[in-house]
Design a protein around this motif. Sequence first.
Motif, PDB file in Angstrom:
ATOM      1  N   HIS A 183     -15.526  14.189  -9.744  1.00 43.92           N
ATOM      2  CA  HIS A 183     -14.893  14.588  -8.496  1.00 43.92           C
ATOM      3  C   HIS A 183     -13.397  14.783  -8.768  1.00 43.92           C
ATOM      4  N   LEU A 184     -12.833  15.848  -8.209  1.00 44.35           N
ATOM      5  CA  LEU A 184     -11.409  16.137  -8.397  1.00 44.35           C
ATOM      6  C   LEU A 184     -10.636  15.858  -7.119  1.00 44.35           C
ATOM      7  N   LEU A 185      -9.457  15.285  -7.277  1.00 42.60           N
ATOM      8  CA  LEU A 185      -8.492  15.128  -6.191  1.00 42.60           C
ATOM      9  C   LEU A 185      -7.367  16.114  -6.441  1.00 42.60           C
ATOM     10  N   ASP A 186      -7.199  17.058  -5.516  1.00 41.63           N
ATOM     11  CA  ASP A 186      -6.208  18.122  -5.686  1.00 41.63           C
ATOM     12  C   ASP A 186      -5.019  17.934  -4.745  1.00 41.63           C
ATOM     13  N   TYR A 187      -3.847  18.306  -5.243  1.00 41.66           N
ATOM     14  CA  TYR A 187      -2.612  18.377  -4.464  1.00 41.66           C
ATOM     15  C   TYR A 187      -2.257  17.052  -3.790  1.00 41.66           C
ATOM     16  N   LEU A 188      -2.292  15.990  -4.592  1.00 42.07           N
ATOM     17  CA  LEU A 188      -1.837  14.691  -4.124  1.00 42.07           C
ATOM     18  C   LEU A 188      -0.310  14.640  -4.153  1.00 42.07           C
ATOM     19  N   THR A 223       0.840  -1.196   0.000  1.00 43.43           N
ATOM     20  CA  THR A 223       0.000   0.000   0.000  1.00 43.43           C
ATOM     21  C   THR A 223       0.876   1.248   0.000  1.00 43.43           C
ATOM     22  N   VAL A 224       0.439   2.263  -0.754  1.00 40.34           N
ATOM     23  CA  VAL A 224       1.183   3.518  -0.874  1.00 40.34           C
ATOM     24  C   VAL A 224       0.204   4.678  -0.711  1.00 40.34           C
ATOM     25  N   SER A 225       0.498   5.586   0.195  1.00 42.74           N
ATOM     26  CA  SER A 225      -0.325   6.781   0.356  1.00 42.74           C
ATOM     27  C   SER A 225      -0.098   7.729  -0.815  1.00 42.74           C
ATOM     28  N   LEU A 226      -1.186   8.338  -1.284  1.00 43.47           N
ATOM     29  CA  LEU A 226      -1.103   9.334  -2.352  1.00 43.47           C
ATOM     30  C   LEU A 226      -1.357  10.742  -1.824  1.00 43.47           C
ATOM     31  N   ALA A 227      -1.347  10.905  -0.507  1.00 47.86           N
ATOM     32  CA  ALA A 227      -1.570  12.213   0.104  1.00 47.86           C
ATOM     33  C   ALA A 227      -0.254  12.817   0.562  1.00 47.86           C
ATOM     34  N   ALA A 228      -0.217  14.130   0.596  1.00 49.27           N
ATOM     35  CA  ALA A 228       0.914  14.839   1.164  1.00 49.27           C
ATOM     36  C   ALA A 228       0.702  15.005   2.668  1.00 49.27           C
ATOM     37  N   PRO A 229       1.774  15.127   3.447  1.00 42.53           N
ATOM     38  CA  PRO A 229       1.596  15.445   4.864  1.00 42.53           C
ATOM     39  C   PRO A 229       0.842  16.769   5.013  1.00 42.53           C
ATOM     40  N   VAL A 230      -0.082  16.833   5.953  1.00 45.10           N
ATOM     41  CA  VAL A 230      -0.852  18.050   6.171  1.00 45.10           C
ATOM     42  C   VAL A 230       0.089  19.184   6.571  1.00 45.10           C
ATOM     43  N   ASN A 231      -0.074  20.324   5.913  1.00 47.03           N
ATOM     44  CA  ASN A 231       0.813  21.468   6.134  1.00 47.03           C
ATOM     45  C   ASN A 231       0.285  22.366   7.258  1.00 47.03           C
ATOM     46  N   THR A 232       1.131  22.682   8.210  1.00 48.49           N
ATOM     47  CA  THR A 232       0.749  23.567   9.312  1.00 48.49           C
ATOM     48  C   THR A 232       1.610  24.822   9.375  1.00 48.49           C
ATOM     49  N   ARG A 233       2.401  25.061   8.326  1.00 52.49           N
ATOM     50  CA  ARG A 233       3.282  26.242   8.316  1.00 52.49           C
ATOM     51  C   ARG A 233       2.853  27.192   7.210  1.00 52.49           C
ATOM     52  N   GLY A 292     -16.227  19.484   0.190  1.00 50.64           N
ATOM     53  CA  GLY A 292     -15.052  18.687  -0.065  1.00 50.64           C
ATOM     54  C   GLY A 292     -14.595  18.025   1.217  1.00 50.64           C
ATOM     55  N   SER A 293     -13.462  17.331   1.157  1.00 54.56           N
ATOM     56  CA  SER A 293     -12.947  16.651   2.339  1.00 54.56           C
ATOM     57  C   SER A 293     -11.451  16.452   2.209  1.00 54.56           C
ATOM     58  N   PRO A 294     -10.713  16.594   3.325  1.00 48.33           N
ATOM     59  CA  PRO A 294      -9.341  16.095   3.295  1.00 48.33           C
ATOM     60  C   PRO A 294      -9.373  14.607   3.021  1.00 48.33           C
ATOM     61  N   VAL A 295      -8.343  14.089   2.410  1.00 48.57           N
ATOM     62  CA  VAL A 295      -8.384  12.690   1.986  1.00 48.57           C
ATOM     63  C   VAL A 295      -6.979  12.126   1.908  1.00 48.57           C
ATOM     64  N   ASN A 296      -6.879  10.843   2.166  1.00 47.01           N
ATOM     65  CA  ASN A 296      -5.609  10.120   2.039  1.00 47.01           C
ATOM     66  C   ASN A 296      -5.838   8.928   1.122  1.00 47.01           C
ATOM     67  N   PRO A 297      -5.826   9.133  -0.193  1.00 41.88           N
ATOM     68  CA  PRO A 297      -6.048   8.010  -1.114  1.00 41.88           C
ATOM     69  C   PRO A 297      -4.930   6.981  -1.001  1.00 41.88           C
ATOM     70  N   LEU A 298      -5.271   5.738  -1.216  1.00 43.10           N
ATOM     71  CA  LEU A 298      -4.294   4.651  -1.144  1.00 43.10           C
ATOM     72  C   LEU A 298      -4.217   3.922  -2.487  1.00 43.10           C
ATOM     73  N   VAL A 326      -8.183   3.345  -3.466  1.00 43.03           N
ATOM     74  CA  VAL A 326      -9.228   3.476  -2.462  1.00 43.03           C
ATOM     75  C   VAL A 326      -9.215   4.901  -1.913  1.00 43.03           C
ATOM     76  N   ILE A 327     -10.345   5.591  -2.043  1.00 44.47           N
ATOM     77  CA  ILE A 327     -10.477   6.982  -1.590  1.00 44.47           C
ATOM     78  C   ILE A 327     -11.617   7.022  -0.575  1.00 44.47           C
ATOM     79  N   ALA A 328     -11.330   7.466   0.642  1.00 45.30           N
ATOM     80  CA  ALA A 328     -12.339   7.466   1.702  1.00 45.30           C
ATOM     81  C   ALA A 328     -12.445   8.860   2.316  1.00 45.30           C
ATOM     82  N   PRO A 329     -13.329   9.713   1.789  1.00 51.51           N
ATOM     83  CA  PRO A 329     -13.509  11.033   2.379  1.00 51.51           C
ATOM     84  C   PRO A 329     -14.179  10.936   3.753  1.00 51.51           C
ATOM     85  N   LEU A 330     -14.035  11.992   4.543  1.00 49.44           N
ATOM     86  CA  LEU A 330     -14.706  12.044   5.834  1.00 49.44           C
ATOM     87  C   LEU A 330     -16.217  12.126   5.649  1.00 49.44           C
ATOM     88  N   ARG A 331     -16.972  11.676   6.643  1.00 55.19           N
ATOM     89  CA  ARG A 331     -18.428  11.793   6.621  1.00 55.19           C
ATOM     90  C   ARG A 331     -18.796  13.212   7.042  1.00 55.19           C
TER      91      ARG A 331
END
Length: 310
Positions: free
Chosen positions: A265-270, A53-63, A301-307, A290-295
Amino acid sequence: MRMPDELSEADFRSLYRRLRATAPGGGTPRGALDTITREQVLAAVREVRSGRTVSLAAPVNTRPGPDDADPAEHRLTAPADAEPAARGLEFARDRFAMNIHGDVDSHLDALCHVIYDGTLHGGAPAAGALSPAGASALSVDLARDGIVGRGVLLDVPRLHGVPWLEPGTSVTAEDLAAAEAMQEVRVGRGDIVLVRVGHRRRREELGPWDVADARAGLHPTAMEFLAEREAAVLGSDGNSDTAPSPVEGVAFPVHVLAVHGMGLHLLDYLRFEDLAPICAREGRWTFLCVIAPLRLPAATGSPVNPLAIL
């Protein structure tokens, strides 16, 4: 790469009408998600060979930075001052807040995200569907059961022998077809199409920049390729739109065509920098995705961590 021609607003509207009329998700409430059948999900499961399994999301940016003036906020709320007691039971707790549609963090755009000529996807009046409480129609809740299907990665910088496309570069339908041919893969109905432009690698190696002024993306006419192949979802390591826009008077033409016109549906900034080398090494560019958005029933939209599961 030869830079494609700019489009007048009249030419863009003609393209919009054509794609809306012919794309498989152009008028249904769930949009192009309806192109993913149960049979296709079962076929996508058979793409799994190693179980990796490989994550297609970037680490969430807090800076804060030039591409993220409003970064996500994360803080520890307990124990107080992050100082646990020497004895007894305590729980570490934290709080997270995020601007879903920013220019850094990986997220999914719902079909209510794009308002064009006062309407949402399918022609519903936006004024009746949006309120301070959220979206009453076409929200990310349409994808509450997840989006599962065959993922296809098209690596356009690899096609041109470069680590990334420079900001302002537009990917054409010819580029997508050429990437297919080089990778010996073909996009088909119901596929989750992921287009790498190298945005994330450039940001990681050179640092952030103002992406509102310049970023690589798809040329609007490239959407004809995705409509012809009947793709279900479009994702990118940018936001799929080129800046500056190649369309007079329309800042985000691919968003308009994809979300509003075609029901994609668009997936942005993977982030594809872990997946792309594996695909190149193994010579296979398809996988179970596999894409699982929040409920979030009323969210745009939703933050997402596609696999990617290979």
